[in-house]
Write a protein that holds these residues in place. Structure first.
Motif, PDB file in Angstrom:
ATOM      1  N   MET A   1       0.961  -1.120   0.154  1.00  0.00           N
ATOM      2  CA  MET A   1       0.049   0.108   0.039  1.00  0.00           C
ATOM      3  C   MET A   1       0.864   1.203  -0.009  1.00  0.00           C
ATOM      4  SD  MET A   1      -3.223  -1.305   0.010  1.00  0.00           S
ATOM      5  CE  MET A   1      -3.181   0.079  -0.861  1.00  0.00           C
ATOM      6  N   ALA A   2       0.178   2.226  -0.245  1.00  0.00           N
ATOM      7  CA  ALA A   2       0.810   3.569  -0.065  1.00  0.00           C
ATOM      8  C   ALA A   2       1.722   4.153   1.131  1.00  0.00           C
ATOM      9  CB  ALA A   2       0.055   4.787  -0.572  1.00  0.00           C
ATOM     10  N   GLY A   3       1.342   3.647   2.333  1.00  0.00           N
ATOM     11  CA  GLY A   3       1.672   3.646   3.516  1.00  0.00           C
ATOM     12  C   GLY A   3       0.820   3.124   4.499  1.00  0.00           C
ATOM     13  N   PRO A   4       1.212   2.961   5.862  1.00  0.00           N
ATOM     14  CA  PRO A   4       0.430   2.395   6.619  1.00  0.00           C
ATOM     15  C   PRO A   4      -0.868   3.224   7.079  1.00  0.00           C
ATOM     16  CG  PRO A   4       2.339   3.179   7.651  1.00  0.00           C
ATOM     17  CD  PRO A   4       2.449   3.674   6.285  1.00  0.00           C
ATOM     18  N   SER A   5      -0.813   4.508   6.803  1.00  0.00           N
ATOM     19  CA  SER A   5      -1.921   5.448   7.383  1.00  0.00           C
ATOM     20  C   SER A   5      -3.027   5.734   6.369  1.00  0.00           C
ATOM     21  CB  SER A   5      -1.181   6.232   8.091  1.00  0.00           C
ATOM     22  OG  SER A   5      -0.251   7.212   7.117  1.00  0.00           O
ATOM     23  N   GLY A  21      -5.701   1.874   4.392  1.00  0.00           N
ATOM     24  CA  GLY A  21      -4.517   1.959   5.559  1.00  0.00           C
ATOM     25  C   GLY A  21      -5.161   2.291   6.794  1.00  0.00           C
ATOM     26  N   ALA A  22      -4.454   2.390   7.879  1.00  0.00           N
ATOM     27  CA  ALA A  22      -4.674   2.241   9.316  1.00  0.00           C
ATOM     28  C   ALA A  22      -5.741   3.509   9.673  1.00  0.00           C
ATOM     29  CB  ALA A  22      -3.644   2.410  10.368  1.00  0.00           C
ATOM     30  N   LEU A  23      -5.365   4.833   9.243  1.00  0.00           N
ATOM     31  CA  LEU A  23      -6.368   5.761   9.579  1.00  0.00           C
ATOM     32  C   LEU A  23      -7.440   6.023   9.005  1.00  0.00           C
ATOM     33  CD1 LEU A  23      -3.354   8.547  10.406  1.00  0.00           C
ATOM     34  CD2 LEU A  23      -4.603   7.197  11.975  1.00  0.00           C
ATOM     35  N   VAL A  33       4.303   6.228  15.902  1.00  0.00           N
ATOM     36  CA  VAL A  33       4.663   6.265  14.448  1.00  0.00           C
ATOM     37  C   VAL A  33       5.844   6.269  14.199  1.00  0.00           C
ATOM     38  CG1 VAL A  33       4.258   7.813  12.440  1.00  0.00           C
ATOM     39  CG2 VAL A  33       2.506   8.194  14.114  1.00  0.00           C
ATOM     40  N   ALA A  34       6.229   5.478  13.157  1.00  0.00           N
ATOM     41  CA  ALA A  34       7.469   5.196  12.769  1.00  0.00           C
ATOM     42  C   ALA A  34       7.602   4.946  11.230  1.00  0.00           C
ATOM     43  CB  ALA A  34       8.333   3.893  13.321  1.00  0.00           C
ATOM     44  N   ALA A  35       8.781   5.070  10.638  1.00  0.00           N
ATOM     45  CA  ALA A  35       8.874   4.982   9.220  1.00  0.00           C
ATOM     46  C   ALA A  35       8.367   3.548   8.582  1.00  0.00           C
ATOM     47  CB  ALA A  35      10.281   5.090   8.719  1.00  0.00           C
ATOM     48  N   ASP A  36       7.981   2.415   9.288  1.00  0.00           N
ATOM     49  CA  ASP A  36       7.448   1.370   8.814  1.00  0.00           C
ATOM     50  C   ASP A  36       6.213   0.806   9.564  1.00  0.00           C
ATOM     51  OD1 ASP A  36       8.789   0.768  11.076  1.00  0.00           O
ATOM     52  OD2 ASP A  36       9.626  -1.286  10.563  1.00  0.00           O
ATOM     53  N   ARG A  37       5.763   1.565  10.417  1.00  0.00           N
ATOM     54  CA  ARG A  37       4.470   1.135  11.241  1.00  0.00           C
ATOM     55  C   ARG A  37       3.814   2.372  11.894  1.00  0.00           C
ATOM     56  NH1 ARG A  37       9.026  -0.173  13.582  1.00  0.00           N
ATOM     57  NH2 ARG A  37       9.692   0.470  15.740  1.00  0.00           N
ATOM     58  N   ILE A  38       2.536   2.057  12.492  1.00  0.00           N
ATOM     59  CA  ILE A  38       1.762   2.937  13.017  1.00  0.00           C
ATOM     60  C   ILE A  38       0.989   2.257  14.062  1.00  0.00           C
ATOM     61  CG2 ILE A  38      -0.014   3.093  11.515  1.00  0.00           C
ATOM     62  CD1 ILE A  38      -0.634   6.115  12.108  1.00  0.00           C
ATOM     63  N   SER A  39       1.069   2.809  15.400  1.00  0.00           N
ATOM     64  CA  SER A  39       0.327   2.302  16.500  1.00  0.00           C
ATOM     65  C   SER A  39      -0.829   3.033  16.781  1.00  0.00           C
ATOM     66  CB  SER A  39       1.318   1.936  17.716  1.00  0.00           C
ATOM     67  OG  SER A  39       2.433   1.143  17.299  1.00  0.00           O
ATOM     68  N   LEU A  40      -1.972   2.199  16.947  1.00  0.00           N
ATOM     69  CA  LEU A  40      -3.272   3.222  17.420  1.00  0.00           C
ATOM     70  C   LEU A  40      -3.827   2.134  18.666  1.00  0.00           C
ATOM     71  CD1 LEU A  40      -4.917   3.198  13.738  1.00  0.00           C
ATOM     72  CD2 LEU A  40      -3.759   4.975  15.261  1.00  0.00           C
ATOM     73  N   GLY A  41      -3.226   2.452  19.938  1.00  0.00           N
ATOM     74  CA  GLY A  41      -3.374   1.866  20.984  1.00  0.00           C
ATOM     75  C   GLY A  41      -3.026   0.309  21.136  1.00  0.00           C
ATOM     76  N   LEU A  42      -3.700  -0.610  20.946  1.00  0.00           N
ATOM     77  CA  LEU A  42      -3.015  -1.793  21.050  1.00  0.00           C
ATOM     78  C   LEU A  42      -2.697  -2.442  19.753  1.00  0.00           C
ATOM     79  CD1 LEU A  42      -5.373  -3.319  23.952  1.00  0.00           C
ATOM     80  CD2 LEU A  42      -2.945  -2.423  24.213  1.00  0.00           C
ATOM     81  N   VAL A  43      -3.212  -1.951  18.837  1.00  0.00           N
ATOM     82  CA  VAL A  43      -3.197  -2.354  17.240  1.00  0.00           C
ATOM     83  C   VAL A  43      -1.964  -1.656  16.758  1.00  0.00           C
ATOM     84  CG1 VAL A  43      -4.264  -2.727  15.288  1.00  0.00           C
ATOM     85  CG2 VAL A  43      -5.603  -2.812  17.286  1.00  0.00           C
ATOM     86  N   THR A  44      -1.146  -2.465  15.882  1.00  0.00           N
ATOM     87  CA  THR A  44      -0.210  -1.639  15.122  1.00  0.00           C
ATOM     88  C   THR A  44      -0.318  -2.206  13.761  1.00  0.00           C
ATOM     89  OG1 THR A  44       1.416  -1.727  17.096  1.00  0.00           O
ATOM     90  CG2 THR A  44       2.320  -1.511  14.905  1.00  0.00           C
ATOM     91  N   ASN A  48       5.565  -2.614   5.705  1.00  0.00           N
ATOM     92  CA  ASN A  48       6.356  -3.726   4.854  1.00  0.00           C
ATOM     93  C   ASN A  48       5.725  -5.293   5.041  1.00  0.00           C
ATOM     94  OD1 ASN A  48       7.228  -4.099   7.712  1.00  0.00           O
ATOM     95  ND2 ASN A  48       9.204  -4.060   7.344  1.00  0.00           N
ATOM     96  N   VAL A  49       4.401  -5.374   4.823  1.00  0.00           N
ATOM     97  CA  VAL A  49       4.195  -6.531   4.934  1.00  0.00           C
ATOM     98  C   VAL A  49       4.173  -7.254   3.677  1.00  0.00           C
ATOM     99  CG1 VAL A  49       1.812  -7.877   5.171  1.00  0.00           C
ATOM    100  CG2 VAL A  49       2.376  -5.719   6.488  1.00  0.00           C
ATOM    101  N   PRO A  50       4.853  -8.619   3.739  1.00  0.00           N
ATOM    102  CA  PRO A  50       4.959  -9.274   2.523  1.00  0.00           C
ATOM    103  C   PRO A  50       3.783  -9.535   1.665  1.00  0.00           C
ATOM    104  CG  PRO A  50       6.251 -10.166   4.105  1.00  0.00           C
ATOM    105  CD  PRO A  50       5.087  -9.183   4.697  1.00  0.00           C
ATOM    106  N   GLY A  51       3.949  -9.182   0.245  1.00  0.00           N
ATOM    107  CA  GLY A  51       2.552  -9.568  -0.507  1.00  0.00           C
ATOM    108  C   GLY A  51       1.806  -8.207  -0.581  1.00  0.00           C
ATOM    109  N   ALA A  52       1.907  -7.268   0.200  1.00  0.00           N
ATOM    110  CA  ALA A  52       1.010  -6.066   0.057  1.00  0.00           C
ATOM    111  C   ALA A  52       0.924  -5.468  -1.217  1.00  0.00           C
ATOM    112  CB  ALA A  52       1.354  -5.082   1.288  1.00  0.00           C
TER     113      ALA A  52
END
Length: 63
Positions: A1-5, A21-23, A33-44, A48-52
């Motif tokens: 995807m274009a990004g995690p958010s 995306g997450a948002l 928030v990091a370059a490769d992930r975003i956390s929303l409470g207990l969910v991250t 860089n998920v393979p096959g995305a």
């Protein structure tokens, strides 16, 4: 995807929820928030998920 958010499916936009995306899917506040992930409470969400697929930012999507 274009990004995690803010990424969406390049041809179907938000109608493909599995490609949004997450948002786009959550109303939660980001707790981390990091370059490769975003956390929303207990969910991250990871960028860089393979096959995305390749997506576009939601504001660049056109029907």
């Amino acid at each position: 995807m274009a990004g995690p958010s803010f990424g969406v499916h390049p041809k179907l936009g938000t109608t493909r929820v599995d490609c949004c995306g997450a948002l786009v899917l959550s109303g939660s506040k980001a707790t981390g928030v990091a370059a490769d992930r975003i956390s929303l409470g207990l969910v991250t969400y990871y960028r860089n998920v393979p096959g995305a697929g390749v997506g576009v930012q939601v504001w660049d999507f056109r029907w």
